[in-house]
Design a protein around this motif. Sequence first.
Motif, PDB file in Angstrom:
ATOM      1  N   ALA A  91      11.170  -0.662 -20.568  1.00 24.85           N
ATOM      2  CA  ALA A  91      10.906  -2.110 -19.375  1.00 24.85           C
ATOM      3  C   ALA A  91      11.991  -2.197 -18.930  1.00 24.85           C
ATOM      4  N   THR A  92      13.893  -1.702 -19.193  1.00 22.01           N
ATOM      5  CA  THR A  92      14.878  -1.851 -18.698  1.00 22.01           C
ATOM      6  C   THR A  92      15.030  -0.774 -17.364  1.00 22.01           C
ATOM      7  N   VAL A  93      14.124   0.224 -17.704  1.00 22.99           N
ATOM      8  CA  VAL A  93      14.103   1.476 -17.155  1.00 22.99           C
ATOM      9  C   VAL A  93      13.760   1.227 -15.627  1.00 22.99           C
ATOM     10  N   PHE A  94      12.839   1.120 -15.864  1.00 22.59           N
ATOM     11  CA  PHE A  94      11.441   0.836 -14.509  1.00 22.59           C
ATOM     12  C   PHE A  94      11.049  -0.225 -13.988  1.00 22.59           C
ATOM     13  N   ALA A  95      12.782  -1.305 -14.034  1.00 22.25           N
ATOM     14  CA  ALA A  95      12.424  -2.487 -13.413  1.00 22.25           C
ATOM     15  C   ALA A  95      13.137  -2.833 -12.023  1.00 22.25           C
ATOM     16  N   SER A  96      13.568  -1.318 -12.222  1.00 17.17           N
ATOM     17  CA  SER A  96      14.056  -1.516 -10.666  1.00 17.17           C
ATOM     18  C   SER A  96      13.433  -1.039  -9.438  1.00 17.17           C
ATOM     19  N   LEU A  97      12.489   0.175 -10.200  1.00 14.57           N
ATOM     20  CA  LEU A  97      11.238   0.708  -9.681  1.00 14.57           C
ATOM     21  C   LEU A  97      11.088   0.637  -7.953  1.00 14.57           C
ATOM     22  N   LYS A  98      11.064   0.905  -6.827  1.00 13.57           N
ATOM     23  CA  LYS A  98      10.450   0.225  -5.733  1.00 13.57           C
ATOM     24  C   LYS A  98       9.651   1.340  -5.794  1.00 13.57           C
ATOM     25  N   ARG A  99       9.086   2.821  -5.562  1.00 11.73           N
ATOM     26  CA  ARG A  99       8.233   3.553  -5.207  1.00 11.73           C
ATOM     27  C   ARG A  99       7.522   4.691  -6.391  1.00 11.73           C
ATOM     28  N   VAL A 100       6.335   4.797  -6.040  1.00  5.89           N
ATOM     29  CA  VAL A 100       5.825   6.072  -6.589  1.00  5.89           C
ATOM     30  C   VAL A 100       5.290   6.670  -5.724  1.00  5.89           C
ATOM     31  N   VAL A 101       5.309   8.129  -5.534  1.00  3.57           N
ATOM     32  CA  VAL A 101       5.159   9.352  -4.785  1.00  3.57           C
ATOM     33  C   VAL A 101       3.981   9.769  -5.603  1.00  3.57           C
ATOM     34  N   ILE A 102       2.905  10.180  -5.506  1.00  2.00           N
ATOM     35  CA  ILE A 102       2.544  10.905  -6.381  1.00  2.00           C
ATOM     36  C   ILE A 102       1.330  12.363  -5.261  1.00  2.00           C
ATOM     37  N   ASP A 103       2.414  13.253  -5.322  1.00  2.00           N
ATOM     38  CA  ASP A 103       2.050  14.840  -4.057  1.00  2.00           C
ATOM     39  C   ASP A 103       0.574  14.952  -4.367  1.00  2.00           C
ATOM     40  N   GLU A 104      -0.214  15.928  -3.561  1.00  2.00           N
ATOM     41  CA  GLU A 104      -1.374  16.751  -4.024  1.00  2.00           C
ATOM     42  C   GLU A 104      -2.054  15.614  -5.371  1.00  2.00           C
ATOM     43  N   VAL A 105      -2.878  14.878  -4.509  1.00  3.23           N
ATOM     44  CA  VAL A 105      -3.354  13.264  -5.349  1.00  3.23           C
ATOM     45  C   VAL A 105      -4.147  14.635  -5.863  1.00  3.23           C
ATOM     46  N   HIS A 106      -4.915  14.767  -4.801  1.00  6.77           N
ATOM     47  CA  HIS A 106      -6.382  15.507  -5.110  1.00  6.77           C
ATOM     48  C   HIS A 106      -6.366  16.274  -6.649  1.00  6.77           C
ATOM     49  N   ALA A 107      -5.686  16.499  -6.541  1.00  3.25           N
ATOM     50  CA  ALA A 107      -5.243  17.690  -7.766  1.00  3.25           C
ATOM     51  C   ALA A 107      -5.767  17.029  -8.637  1.00  3.25           C
ATOM     52  N   PHE A 108      -5.365  16.134  -8.915  1.00  2.00           N
ATOM     53  CA  PHE A 108      -5.861  15.452 -10.298  1.00  2.00           C
ATOM     54  C   PHE A 108      -6.596  13.931 -10.443  1.00  2.00           C
ATOM     55  N   ALA A 109      -6.672  13.484 -10.021  1.00  2.00           N
ATOM     56  CA  ALA A 109      -6.406  12.178  -9.279  1.00  2.00           C
ATOM     57  C   ALA A 109      -8.621  12.060 -10.844  1.00  2.00           C
ATOM     58  N   THR A 110      -9.710  13.176  -9.645  1.00  2.00           N
ATOM     59  CA  THR A 110     -10.416  13.038 -10.601  1.00  2.00           C
ATOM     60  C   THR A 110     -10.632  13.000 -11.920  1.00  2.00           C
ATOM     61  N   GLY A 111      -9.374  14.027 -12.607  1.00  2.00           N
ATOM     62  CA  GLY A 111     -10.001  13.858 -14.105  1.00  2.00           C
ATOM     63  C   GLY A 111      -9.357  13.626 -14.787  1.00  2.00           C
ATOM     64  N   LYS A 112      -8.883  14.044 -16.419  1.00  2.00           N
ATOM     65  CA  LYS A 112      -7.947  12.253 -17.557  1.00  2.00           C
ATOM     66  C   LYS A 112      -6.727  12.850 -16.485  1.00  2.00           C
ATOM     67  N   ARG A 113      -5.878  13.343 -16.322  1.00  2.00           N
ATOM     68  CA  ARG A 113      -4.709  13.577 -15.344  1.00  2.00           C
ATOM     69  C   ARG A 113      -4.413  12.613 -14.889  1.00  2.00           C
ATOM     70  N   GLY A 114      -5.912  12.461 -14.139  1.00  2.00           N
ATOM     71  CA  GLY A 114      -5.393  11.359 -13.201  1.00  2.00           C
ATOM     72  C   GLY A 114      -5.509   9.995 -13.712  1.00  2.00           C
ATOM     73  N   ASP A 115      -6.642   9.861 -14.794  1.00  2.00           N
ATOM     74  CA  ASP A 115      -7.355   8.878 -15.732  1.00  2.00           C
ATOM     75  C   ASP A 115      -5.930   8.229 -16.102  1.00  2.00           C
ATOM     76  N   LEU A 116      -4.418   9.101 -16.821  1.00  2.00           N
ATOM     77  CA  LEU A 116      -3.287   9.114 -17.807  1.00  2.00           C
ATOM     78  C   LEU A 116      -2.787   7.888 -16.558  1.00  2.00           C
ATOM     79  N   LEU A 117      -2.795   9.112 -14.946  1.00  2.00           N
ATOM     80  CA  LEU A 117      -1.271   8.429 -14.671  1.00  2.00           C
ATOM     81  C   LEU A 117      -1.999   6.835 -13.727  1.00  2.00           C
ATOM     82  N   ALA A 118      -3.558   6.614 -14.003  1.00  2.00           N
ATOM     83  CA  ALA A 118      -3.694   4.892 -13.610  1.00  2.00           C
ATOM     84  C   ALA A 118      -3.765   4.346 -14.202  1.00  2.00           C
ATOM     85  N   LEU A 119      -3.624   4.580 -15.764  1.00  2.00           N
ATOM     86  CA  LEU A 119      -2.854   3.672 -16.470  1.00  2.00           C
ATOM     87  C   LEU A 119      -1.368   3.366 -16.615  1.00  2.00           C
TER      88      LEU A 119
END
Length: 809
Positions: A142-170
């Motif tokens: 909670a402390t580490v990510f409180a200041s987070l402004k942006r998440v950049v997901i590279d090569e999103v096609h490579a894993f978004a449709t699979g289980k690694r994408g599920d984990l990242l979505a959560l």
Amino acid sequence: MDTTRLPQVIEDWFAGRGWRVRRHQRDMLAASRAGLHALLVADTGAGKTLAGFLPTLADFAGDAPPEDGLHTLYVSPLKALAHDVQRNLLTPVEDMGLPIRVETRSGDTPSDRKARQRAKPPHVLLTTPESLSLLLSYPEAATVFASLKRVVIDEVHAFATGKRGDLLALSLARLQALAPAMRRVALSATVADPEAFRAWLAPWGDIDSVALVEGEAGAPAEVEILVPEGERVPWGGHAAAWAVPQLYQAIKANRTTLIFTNTRFLAEYIFQLLWDVNEDKLPIGIHHGSLSKEARRKVEGAMARGELRALVATASLDLGVDWGDIDMVVQMGAPKGSSRLLQRIGRANHRLDAPSRALLVPGNRFEFLEALAAKDAVDEGRRDGEDFRPGALDVLAQHVMGCACAGPFEEAALLAEVRSSHAYAWVDEAAWARVLEFVATGGYALRAYDRFKRIVRGRDGVWRLTHPEHAARHRLNAGIIVDSEMLEVRFRNGRALGKVEENFGASLRPGDTFRFAGMDLEVESLRDLEIVVRAAKSAGQIPSYMGARLPLTTHLADRVQALLADRTGWARLPDDVREWLEVQDWRSRLPAPGELLVESFPHGGRAYTVYYTFEGWNANQSLGMLITRRMEDAGLGPLGFVANDYALAVWGLKPVEDPAAMLSPAILTHEFVEWVQNSYLLRRAFREVAVIGGLVERQHPGKRKSGRQVTFSTDLIYDVLRKYEPDHVLIEAAWADARTRMTDVGRLADLLDRAAGQLVHVELDRVTPLAVPVLVMIGRETLPAGAADDELLVEAESLAAAAMRPTRG
């Protein structure tokens, strides 16, 4: 205010390098300043990664740079890509003198640095989905990510449709709860359906909050297909070993050549063949996932320094470490998909204004058609890819446990957070209760065992860990990638014959026969990681080990069928390939788009039926298992089957007179279920979901379980659940995996739909030309991959002589 205007120091940096800021890079800045999430789809070499980071650089180049704390998170599917981005990002940061600390975090990061990153995070952290999930499991999250402004997901096609994408979505849903103002950015060169990816990226399904930014068009790729000099395109085989002398000449003619293969075995085989002809002692390297981390890093460093003339690689380098001096990419064998081919081609030059050069090397005639279809798709800029499916329950269970490790949680609040992700918007209160019950007790059948009691709900309604040690065990074992094991084939007396991939072994059951190590074998039993066999009394019924496979995309399969139907376009084909299709058209017919062609003919005293499905190897292999069982029930004496991506050939003592009866839709109900349950498939799928869901641990402090130990543990639990709790949440998750990844049931269903309305059955007196490429595979093993190609060619010539005889039967 001009929302696309950059701080002067950044404008000057671009100008100083002789670059201009691309339109899509400014559009990404505008989207950020408008408070939008963004999906950038742009060609390789278009400066996508820099576009993703540009708002971050602009923030730190302004009059009031951000204070200490994590500002931007970069998520990559590969550790190597994160390290490469760090190198490339540090250049502009240092050149401009920006006060930005950039660090990486992965499984290779030392534990003391990980601890420091939690206490004092850098401004920019480069990581993977798994490492991000673990970082979120700490109380400091909670402390580490409180200041987070942006998440950049590279090569999103490579894993978004699979289980690694599920984990990242959560994880994105959790981050959004911890930092509500955070904005999401996804980058890709090969997204086929941008709207689907916008929906995946958007919190709460608010697709309008995600800007779609399309990149400037780059120079069109220059793609050629290699054909044998003075010889014919081979009938069978996949290694394309015939091309090695020509390939070596191409390596000599270029500065650096990157050679892609579809399997690790094939990479090793081609690498060895190149060394056999390497009279000039050119520096040639190899890179694939089975090599040690040190070996991979050594090759990556040599490539980055321009010390190699050629590198043979698998998909381990698909996602593009930025090596700008590669001037040609070679694809050995069929590309299997236009997006995959585009991605690989983009490794050459890696500049938007310079054309990437690629050479496609087909292994056989069907692969030539596939290569031509892929080239046409690349020329047209058409992409393909996997469809999204509902988020997996085993991944959700892992995420819930990770949240509990970070601190107590309220059930309703966490459910709302989970449902804010597109992948898990489907989760209702009943499904949620089942997942919580599993994480809390292991499920009804396992609740008596204390080791499965990981979380508990207090009187205040808040869920907590039952013991702090569960947090350490979770962080030691969490992850999505479960390595596939090799199964040892041996006789009952202990004599070992070798190993086959689990993908193949999982489809067997006692009584099945297959050919391996030059012998026809019958399965006696499957236990742990062994297939116990005996000598079979008849020829092997099931094709033996064929190695790991990349799936043929539906898009490319449709294009191959369209090429077959486009007779005016045959003028583009080599003479022998055109003759192959012409004789097939004259002797029998060619499968039209949307049609299922089935041919029956006698050969060698047996009755053969060939189904031209174009549905990929997984679906054809599954169909072969099911059809041979139906033939057995019908008294047709099935003797075996063999499959490739395009066709399935089945043979027996008696002919199949009504192939439509073999393909009635009912095959996917009772018979499919019976086959999966009685084979090793469901057991293998359960092992994966049990590991991902945290039911079985791979590691204890200072010790890692062997694959045999993990298999033994999961087999025991599987047997208990099948008997006492067959509707257990992990059994359901295992079924989902068995249906999608292992058997490709969706494409099987499409095939059966076509069979119901568009099946054309042609009965002939002998082998047809179109059947030759699949028939030459019968009884041929590929260990190492490609080593049997010479034998295939001999067999092909014999079959082809019968198929191409210019007389009607």
